[in-house]
Design an enzyme around this catalytic site. Structure first.
Site, PDB file in Angstrom:
ATOM      1  N   GLY A 253      18.555 -14.290  16.536  1.00 10.57           N
ATOM      2  CA  GLY A 253      17.119 -14.410  16.334  1.00 10.57           C
ATOM      3  C   GLY A 253      16.242 -13.770  17.381  1.00 10.57           C
ATOM      4  O   GLY A 253      15.061 -14.079  17.448  1.00 10.57           O
ATOM      5  N   GLU A 291      24.858 -15.380  17.908  1.00  6.18           N
ATOM      6  CA  GLU A 291      24.929 -14.752  16.568  1.00  6.18           C
ATOM      7  C   GLU A 291      23.779 -13.774  16.376  1.00  6.18           C
ATOM      8  O   GLU A 291      22.995 -13.919  15.442  1.00  6.18           O
ATOM      9  CB  GLU A 291      24.839 -15.839  15.493  1.00  6.18           C
ATOM     10  CG  GLU A 291      25.868 -16.949  15.617  1.00  6.18           C
ATOM     11  CD  GLU A 291      25.605 -18.110  14.647  1.00  6.18           C
ATOM     12  OE1 GLU A 291      24.467 -18.256  14.158  1.00  6.18           O
ATOM     13  OE2 GLU A 291      26.556 -18.859  14.386  1.00  6.18           O
ATOM     14  N   GLY A 293      21.804 -10.404  15.313  1.00  4.35           N
ATOM     15  CA  GLY A 293      21.932  -9.387  14.264  1.00  4.35           C
ATOM     16  C   GLY A 293      20.921  -8.274  14.474  1.00  4.35           C
ATOM     17  O   GLY A 293      21.245  -7.205  14.999  1.00  4.35           O
ATOM     18  N   ARG A 294      19.684  -8.554  14.099  1.00  4.86           N
ATOM     19  CA  ARG A 294      18.616  -7.539  14.141  1.00  4.86           C
ATOM     20  C   ARG A 294      18.526  -6.827  15.492  1.00  4.86           C
ATOM     21  O   ARG A 294      18.431  -5.599  15.551  1.00  4.86           O
ATOM     22  CB  ARG A 294      17.275  -8.211  13.807  1.00  4.86           C
ATOM     23  CG  ARG A 294      16.080  -7.271  13.783  1.00  4.86           C
ATOM     24  CD  ARG A 294      14.789  -7.967  13.374  1.00  4.86           C
ATOM     25  NE  ARG A 294      14.796  -8.307  11.970  1.00  4.86           N
ATOM     26  CZ  ARG A 294      14.939  -9.536  11.490  1.00  4.86           C
ATOM     27  NH1 ARG A 294      15.044 -10.564  12.291  1.00  4.86           N
ATOM     28  NH2 ARG A 294      14.962  -9.742  10.188  1.00  4.86           N
ATOM     29  N   CYS A 366       9.296   3.203  -9.263  1.00  2.00           N
ATOM     30  CA  CYS A 366       8.220   3.252 -10.236  1.00  2.00           C
ATOM     31  C   CYS A 366       7.384   1.986 -10.230  1.00  2.00           C
ATOM     32  O   CYS A 366       7.366   1.243 -11.213  1.00  2.00           O
ATOM     33  CB  CYS A 366       8.800   3.541 -11.620  1.00  2.00           C
ATOM     34  SG  CYS A 366       9.537   5.175 -11.645  1.00  2.00           S
ATOM     35  N   TYR A 395      18.930  -4.951   8.223  1.00  2.00           N
ATOM     36  CA  TYR A 395      18.191  -5.537   7.091  1.00  2.00           C
ATOM     37  C   TYR A 395      17.371  -4.496   6.330  1.00  2.00           C
ATOM     38  O   TYR A 395      16.444  -4.865   5.618  1.00  2.00           O
ATOM     39  CB  TYR A 395      17.247  -6.657   7.562  1.00  2.00           C
ATOM     40  CG  TYR A 395      17.911  -7.779   8.320  1.00  2.00           C
ATOM     41  CD1 TYR A 395      18.602  -8.787   7.647  1.00  2.00           C
ATOM     42  CD2 TYR A 395      17.846  -7.844   9.704  1.00  2.00           C
ATOM     43  CE1 TYR A 395      19.201  -9.836   8.343  1.00  2.00           C
ATOM     44  CE2 TYR A 395      18.440  -8.883  10.405  1.00  2.00           C
ATOM     45  CZ  TYR A 395      19.119  -9.878   9.722  1.00  2.00           C
ATOM     46  OH  TYR A 395      19.695 -10.910  10.409  1.00  2.00           O
TER      47      TYR A 395
HETATM   48  C1  PLP Z   1      20.516 -14.348  10.026  1.00  2.00           C
HETATM   49  C2  PLP Z   1      21.239 -15.233  10.951  1.00  2.00           C
HETATM   50  C3  PLP Z   1      21.543 -14.794  12.240  1.00  2.00           C
HETATM   51  C4  PLP Z   1      21.048 -13.468  12.798  1.00  2.00           C
HETATM   52  O1  PLP Z   1      19.662 -13.459  12.994  1.00  2.00           O
HETATM   53  P1  PLP Z   1      18.952 -12.200  13.681  1.00  2.00           P
HETATM   54  O2  PLP Z   1      17.504 -12.534  13.584  1.00  2.00           O
HETATM   55  O3  PLP Z   1      19.311 -11.003  12.878  1.00  2.00           O
HETATM   56  O4  PLP Z   1      19.439 -12.106  15.076  1.00  2.00           O
HETATM   57  C5  PLP Z   1      22.301 -15.616  13.047  1.00  2.00           C
HETATM   58  N1  PLP Z   1      22.747 -16.826  12.609  1.00  2.00           N
HETATM   59  C6  PLP Z   1      22.446 -17.288  11.386  1.00  2.00           C
HETATM   60  C7  PLP Z   1      22.960 -18.609  10.979  1.00  2.00           C
HETATM   61  C8  PLP Z   1      21.676 -16.512  10.522  1.00  2.00           C
HETATM   62  O5  PLP Z   1      21.389 -16.982   9.309  1.00  2.00           O
END
Ligand code: PLP
Length: 449
Positions: A253, A291, A293-294, A366, A395
């Site tokens: 996050g 965890e 991601g982004r 479209c 994403y």
């Molecule tokens: C989506 C998600 C993440 C990753 O979040 P980011 O904002 O991309 O870092 C981590 N843990 C859980 C449980 C998620 O649903």
């Protein structure tokens, strides 16, 4: 240092755009390659190193840490393998994502399963493989009771809590509101007592999980959720009279800056915010799982599209491109929350210069709202020019949206050698028309007759 990294990344991008044209990945007078997606391999490695380095610098040596990449941010097997090579694992939230992690060779002990709707079969498989599982809710915990009783498992198991610490600026991405769908609420009447009891009754519950940050959530607010998590772990361990909870999964996050090339906030800044909010997190008493991601991938992805046509409508110049809702779904449907930069290049892949003119950057789909940018001030684009859309590595093109049967474009990783040569490696081929027809029931033509 950070500024130099930013400049280097921008320089690599310019080299990659020119090389993509010269090597025929995009462009071409015959119109055969209108669209391609690129990933900066060195940038991804740098982000992975920044993440692992920031936590390693704050923790006593030997503290167990797993950085599990949130697969949904970039579900591409070669990306997962690259991150695994950099020492990261995977956080998965569906059987498909687990299949990708396994295809990338990620070990079960480096894999974490989170999802709000795991089926009995998914849970059984995860426990059989020894993958870490975070239960979302009391009903899932009851399923786990039965499974744990029926077969031994190596899986570390925890419960996801919703710390109810409040929303960020994007409602759809705020996981810690009073009524968020994720996890077991911590502040509802009786919830805390229930959670402590649930752990005391189940000696195999050894983890706690929170994921309360996201785009639009400032690190200090996400850190509050982690503080709640730590306090609950201490309470459970005190009640148990032993260190039953040994690992805290603090989720991901970290938000991403979509306004410039600067990578802010940094992992080091997030670690500093965590140290401020919950210093004991770094005592070494708990193992950690993250965890992200982004923040690992977004800055390292680039969409490159040819401008097919241009026109002026109602006084507004419009560039019609091949990059639209299929690649940047959130930007198109919620442009205020998800603005993207547009970088203009000429047909040879050199940065385009000229007086800025307000233009709409339109995609191929479209419907009228398929715009990546409205009234954006850019040098006036012409047919054959290219637009690059940076910050799309998470994403965006990795979360393809099948509107208008638009194909998934090819994804190529790139590296730049010391002499400035750009080398591309295909990470995903473009989806073929045969594949599109097959996915659309092409094998069942007469099924409804
Ligand atoms: C989506 C998600 C993440 C990753 O979040 P980011 O904002 O991309 O870092 C981590 N843990 C859980 C449980 C998620 O649903």
């Amino acid at each position: 240092m950070a500024d130099m990294d930013t400049e280097r990344a921008a320089a690599r991008r310019d080299l990659a755009v020119r090389a993509a044209v010269e090597q025929g990945l995009v462009g071409g007078a015959d119109g055969s390659e209108p669209l391609v997606c690129l990933l900066d391999v060195a940038g991804i490695r740098a982000s992975a190193a920044a993440l692992t380095g920031a936590f390693a610098a704050a923790l006593p040596p030997g503290t167990p840490v797993l950085h599990a990449f949130a697969v949904k941010a970039a579900p591409l097997v070669p990306v997962l393998a690259l991150l695994a090579d950099a020492g990261l694992g995977c956080e998965v939230a569906s059987p498909g994502e687990l299949a990708l992690a396994r295809a990338a060779g990620v070990a079960p002990e480096h894999t974490v399963l989170d999802s709000p709707a795991k089926t009995p079969a998914e849970l059984r498989e995860a426990l059989a493989l020894g993958i870490a599982v975070n239960a979302d809710n009391p009903q899932e915990l009851e399923r786990l009771d039965a499974l744990v009783a029926s077969a031994p498992t190596r899986s570390p198991i925890g419960v996801r809590i919703n710390p109810q610490t409040g929303a960020g600026t994007i409602g759809a991405l705020s996981t810690a509101t009073a009524t968020s769908k994720f996890g077991t609420a911590l502040r509802d009447p009786g919830a805390r007592e229930w959670l402590v009891r649930a752990y005391l009754d189940r000696p195999w519950l050894t983890r706690l999980h929170v994921h309360s940050g996201s785009q639009g959530v400032p690190p200090a607010l996400a850190a509050e959720g982690v503080r709640e998590l730590h306090a609950l772990a201490e309470e459970i361990n005190a009640a148990a009279g032993r260190r039953q909870v040994d690992t805290l999964d603090i989720g991901g996050g970290l938000p991403v800056n979509f306004g410039s090339d600067a990578e802010t906030p940094t992992y080091a800044q997030y670690v500093a915010a965590l140290r401020e909010a919950v210093p004991a997190l770094f005592s070494g008493a708990y193992g950690l799982v993250t965890e992200f991601g982004r923040s690992l991938l977004a800055k390292h992805g680039l969409v490159l599209s040819r401008v097919e046509y241009t026109k002026v409508t109602g006084g507004r110049p419009i560039a019609l491109t091949h990059a639209g809702v299929q690649l940047a779904t959130r930007t198109v449907y919620a442009p205020a929350a998800w603005p993207l930069r547009i970088l203009p290049y000429d047909a040879k892949g050199a940065p385009l210069t000229g007086a800025p003119v307000a233009q709409d950057i339109a995609g191929p789909a479209c419907f009228a709202g398929d715009l990546l940018a409205s009234a954006r001030e850019l040098p006036l684009l012409s047919p054959g020019d290219l637009i690059a859309v940076p910050d799309t590595g998470a994403y965006a093109f990795t979360a393809h949206y099948g509107y208008n049967s638009l194909p998934r474009p090819a994804v190529h990783g790139f590296t730049v050698t010391a002499s400035g040569e750009v080398r591309f490696a295909m990470a995903r081929p473009a989806q073929s028309l045969t594949e599109i027809a097959a996915e659309a029931g092409g094998g069942f033509t007469r099924a409804l007759l």
